[in-house]
Design an enzyme around this catalytic site. Structure first.
Site, PDB file in Angstrom:
ATOM      1  N   SER A 134    -132.856  89.404 -36.955  1.00 10.13           N
ATOM      2  CA  SER A 134    -132.605  88.078 -36.422  1.00 10.13           C
ATOM      3  C   SER A 134    -133.330  88.021 -35.226  1.00 10.13           C
ATOM      4  O   SER A 134    -134.494  88.162 -35.320  1.00 10.13           O
ATOM      5  CB  SER A 134    -130.862  88.399 -36.138  1.00 10.13           C
ATOM      6  OG  SER A 134    -130.322  87.270 -35.494  1.00 10.13           O
ATOM      7  N   TYR A 148    -133.369  76.801 -36.014  1.00 14.96           N
ATOM      8  CA  TYR A 148    -133.721  78.190 -35.876  1.00 14.96           C
ATOM      9  C   TYR A 148    -132.523  79.119 -35.352  1.00 14.96           C
ATOM     10  O   TYR A 148    -131.958  80.104 -35.981  1.00 14.96           O
ATOM     11  CB  TYR A 148    -134.941  78.794 -35.058  1.00 14.96           C
ATOM     12  CG  TYR A 148    -135.407  79.960 -35.088  1.00 14.96           C
ATOM     13  CD1 TYR A 148    -136.116  80.732 -36.286  1.00 14.96           C
ATOM     14  CD2 TYR A 148    -135.308  80.711 -33.847  1.00 14.96           C
ATOM     15  CE1 TYR A 148    -136.309  81.834 -35.994  1.00 14.96           C
ATOM     16  CE2 TYR A 148    -135.680  81.913 -33.733  1.00 14.96           C
ATOM     17  CZ  TYR A 148    -136.413  82.578 -34.963  1.00 14.96           C
ATOM     18  OH  TYR A 148    -136.567  83.913 -34.821  1.00 14.96           O
ATOM     19  N   LYS A 152    -130.222  81.968 -37.361  1.00 15.56           N
ATOM     20  CA  LYS A 152    -130.426  83.381 -37.116  1.00 15.56           C
ATOM     21  C   LYS A 152    -128.820  83.773 -36.779  1.00 15.56           C
ATOM     22  O   LYS A 152    -128.326  84.968 -37.159  1.00 15.56           O
ATOM     23  CB  LYS A 152    -131.029  83.794 -35.756  1.00 15.56           C
ATOM     24  CG  LYS A 152    -132.524  83.649 -36.082  1.00 15.56           C
ATOM     25  CD  LYS A 152    -133.172  84.795 -36.982  1.00 15.56           C
ATOM     26  CE  LYS A 152    -134.521  84.820 -37.231  1.00 15.56           C
ATOM     27  NZ  LYS A 152    -134.896  85.640 -38.131  1.00 15.56           N
TER      28      LYS A 152
HETATM   29  N1  LIG Z   1    -142.185  86.759 -32.590  1.00 17.90           N
HETATM   30  C1  LIG Z   1    -141.041  86.643 -31.882  1.00 17.90           C
HETATM   31  O1  LIG Z   1    -140.932  86.614 -30.665  1.00 17.90           O
HETATM   32  C2  LIG Z   1    -139.987  86.905 -32.647  1.00 17.90           C
HETATM   33  C3  LIG Z   1    -138.427  87.013 -31.798  1.00 17.90           C
HETATM   34  C4  LIG Z   1    -137.351  87.210 -32.262  1.00 17.90           C
HETATM   35  C5  LIG Z   1    -137.436  87.170 -33.967  1.00 17.90           C
HETATM   36  N2  LIG Z   1    -138.349  87.242 -34.560  1.00 17.90           N
HETATM   37  C6  LIG Z   1    -138.133  87.220 -35.976  1.00 17.90           C
HETATM   38  O2  LIG Z   1    -139.128  88.292 -36.308  1.00 17.90           O
HETATM   39  C7  LIG Z   1    -139.447  88.306 -37.735  1.00 17.90           C
HETATM   40  C8  LIG Z   1    -140.928  88.167 -37.979  1.00 17.90           C
HETATM   41  O3  LIG Z   1    -141.764  87.075 -37.434  1.00 17.90           O
HETATM   42  P1  LIG Z   1    -142.855  87.320 -36.600  1.00 17.90           P
HETATM   43  O4  LIG Z   1    -142.606  87.306 -35.357  1.00 17.90           O
HETATM   44  O5  LIG Z   1    -143.676  88.425 -37.018  1.00 17.90           O
HETATM   45  O6  LIG Z   1    -143.880  86.031 -37.090  1.00 17.90           O
HETATM   46  P2  LIG Z   1    -145.083  85.766 -38.126  1.00 17.90           P
HETATM   47  O7  LIG Z   1    -146.247  86.512 -37.529  1.00 17.90           O
HETATM   48  O8  LIG Z   1    -145.227  84.356 -37.998  1.00 17.90           O
HETATM   49  O9  LIG Z   1    -144.529  86.603 -39.447  1.00 17.90           O
HETATM   50  C9  LIG Z   1    -143.709  85.823 -40.422  1.00 17.90           C
HETATM   51  C10 LIG Z   1    -143.597  86.579 -41.464  1.00 17.90           C
HETATM   52  O10 LIG Z   1    -142.865  85.812 -42.558  1.00 17.90           O
HETATM   53  C11 LIG Z   1    -143.568  85.238 -43.508  1.00 17.90           C
HETATM   54  N3  LIG Z   1    -142.875  84.220 -44.388  1.00 17.90           N
HETATM   55  C12 LIG Z   1    -142.381  83.005 -44.001  1.00 17.90           C
HETATM   56  N4  LIG Z   1    -142.038  82.400 -44.879  1.00 17.90           N
HETATM   57  C13 LIG Z   1    -141.768  83.061 -45.854  1.00 17.90           C
HETATM   58  C14 LIG Z   1    -141.257  83.075 -47.138  1.00 17.90           C
HETATM   59  N5  LIG Z   1    -140.587  82.068 -47.636  1.00 17.90           N
HETATM   60  N6  LIG Z   1    -141.190  84.003 -48.024  1.00 17.90           N
HETATM   61  C15 LIG Z   1    -141.822  85.441 -47.563  1.00 17.90           C
HETATM   62  N7  LIG Z   1    -142.425  85.303 -46.338  1.00 17.90           N
HETATM   63  C16 LIG Z   1    -142.557  84.184 -45.470  1.00 17.90           C
HETATM   64  C17 LIG Z   1    -144.819  84.841 -43.070  1.00 17.90           C
HETATM   65  O11 LIG Z   1    -145.761  84.820 -44.168  1.00 17.90           O
HETATM   66  P3  LIG Z   1    -146.882  83.751 -44.243  1.00 17.90           P
HETATM   67  O12 LIG Z   1    -148.177  84.366 -43.612  1.00 17.90           O
HETATM   68  O13 LIG Z   1    -146.962  83.616 -45.803  1.00 17.90           O
HETATM   69  O14 LIG Z   1    -146.586  82.577 -43.580  1.00 17.90           O
HETATM   70  C18 LIG Z   1    -144.978  86.113 -42.184  1.00 17.90           C
HETATM   71  O15 LIG Z   1    -145.641  87.239 -42.994  1.00 17.90           O
HETATM   72  C19 LIG Z   1    -138.835  86.705 -38.212  1.00 17.90           C
HETATM   73  O16 LIG Z   1    -137.709  87.057 -38.792  1.00 17.90           O
HETATM   74  C20 LIG Z   1    -138.629  86.138 -36.685  1.00 17.90           C
HETATM   75  O17 LIG Z   1    -137.645  85.104 -36.836  1.00 17.90           O
HETATM   76  C21 LIG Z   1    -139.537  86.948 -33.875  1.00 17.90           C
END
Ligand SMILES: NC(=O)c1ccc[n+]([C@@H]2O[C@H](COP(=O)([O-])OP(=O)(O)OC[C@H]3O[C@@H](n4cnc5c(N)ncnc54)[C@H](OP(=O)(O)O)[C@@H]3O)[C@@H](O)[C@H]2O)c1
Length: 275
Positions: A134, A148, A152
């Site tokens: 989340s 968003y 979540k």
């Molecule tokens: N970064 C932060 O500050 C943060 C904070 C709180 C929560 N989160 C959560 O952490 C998780 C990972 O995010 P991240 O920060 O690592 O961002 P990220 O680097 O953008 O990674 C997101 C991943 O999700 C994939 N994705 C998106 N749509 C998809 C789909 N329909 N099917 C399969 N894969 C898909 C992307 O693949 P593609 O390369 O194909 O787009 C990428 O591999 C998410 O749930 C995000 O909401 C992140």
């Protein structure tokens, strides 16, 4: 004994860091991505215990195929990490119905779809651990991220329901609540088709903070996330909710305090029993 993992969204960011860490620990990892070629380097580095496959969480057939691959290769799945997601920027009024639906299709329906495919296996083996990534945004609504935030919050509702429904079958559930991490999140952020000037003072701060997040000295590195999840996997009784990252605590504490205070004030004043 090495555990068997299925992780979504491993092309970049938190998913990739987690897959790499687990493989280095000797775990058996099915790292999935929409473009599995992005995982070629990891597969080459850990040919014995990491494999990749195409998985777009919006695609039911791919969800099914990924689970079957894990079964054929590892003989089962112990931990499912529903990590894949993206951020839709925009206030409630700015976000279109299509954008809201798309946000929920990936961030909420995706984890629901995949978890439903895995659950029959877990019911049969009377064990399994579903991890839902989340965000602090599931509790603290960031202005300008309505879709968003809502996705979540909905994800947490699904996960909590699962914990209440399948705990007696040996299924464990953990909701991860990361704070800000340096990943591809800001780059993948989608903007609304139309911005409404009246909301700019409210939402521009959020957009600026997200876009500059990776430049900050103290932003959490993805390795912290990987470390926390690795530790989580060794717990006998994993928590239902687990904040992740240095800043997560401050965000959540103030939100929980506010909620508690509001509830107490309303109940104390008797507003809930007014006739
Ligand atoms: N970064 C932060 O500050 C943060 C904070 C709180 C929560 N989160 C959560 O952490 C998780 C990972 O995010 P991240 O920060 O690592 O961002 P990220 O680097 O953008 O990674 C997101 C991943 O999700 C994939 N994705 C998106 N749509 C998809 C789909 N329909 N099917 C399969 N894969 C898909 C992307 O693949 P593609 O390369 O194909 O787009 C990428 O591999 C998410 O749930 C995000 O909401 C992140």
């Amino acid at each position: 004994m090495a555990k068997r993992w299925l992780i979504t969204g491993c092309s970049t960011g938190l998913g990739r860091a987690l897959a790499a860490r687990l493989a280095a620990e000797g775990e058996r990892v099915l790292a999935t991505a929409r473009r599995p070629e992005t995982l070629a380097e990891l597969v080459a580095q850990y040919p014995d215990n990491l494999l990749s496959t195409a998985l777009d969480v919006r695609d039911q057939a791919q969800c099914q195929a990924a689970v079957e691959l894990a079964l054929d290769t590892f003989g089962g799945i112990d931990i499912l990490v529903n990590n894949a997601a993206y951020g839709q920027f925009g206030t409630l009024e700015e976000v279109s119905e299509d954008q809201l639906a798309a946000q929920f299709d990936t961030n909420v329906f995706g984890p629901w779809r995949l978890t439903r495919v895995v659950l029959p296996l877990w019911r049969a083996q009377r064990s399994g651990h579903a991890v839902f990534v989340s965000s602090v945004a599931g509790t603290v609504p960031f202005p300008g991220l309505a879709a968003y935030n809502a996705s979540k919050a909905a994800l947490e509702g699904l996960a909590e329901s699962l914990a209440a429904e399948a705990g007696h079958l040996g299924v464990k559930v953990t909701i991860l609540q990361p704070g800000g991490f340096a990943t591809g999140y800001a780059t993948a952020l989608r903007l609304p088709e139309q911005r409404i000037e009246d909301y700019a003072p409210i939402s521009n701060g959020t957009l600026g903070a997200l876009r500059s997040m990776n430049d900050k000295q103290d932003v959490n590195p993805p390795e912290v996330f990987a470390d926390v999840v690795w530790r989580l996997s060794g717990m006998q009784s994993p928590p239902l909710r687990l904040p992740v990252g240095r800043d997560s605590e401050a965000f959540l504490e103030s939100a929980y305090d506010t909620r508690r205070r509001e509830y107490d004030d309303v109940v104390k004043a008797g507003h809930h029993t007014v006739v």
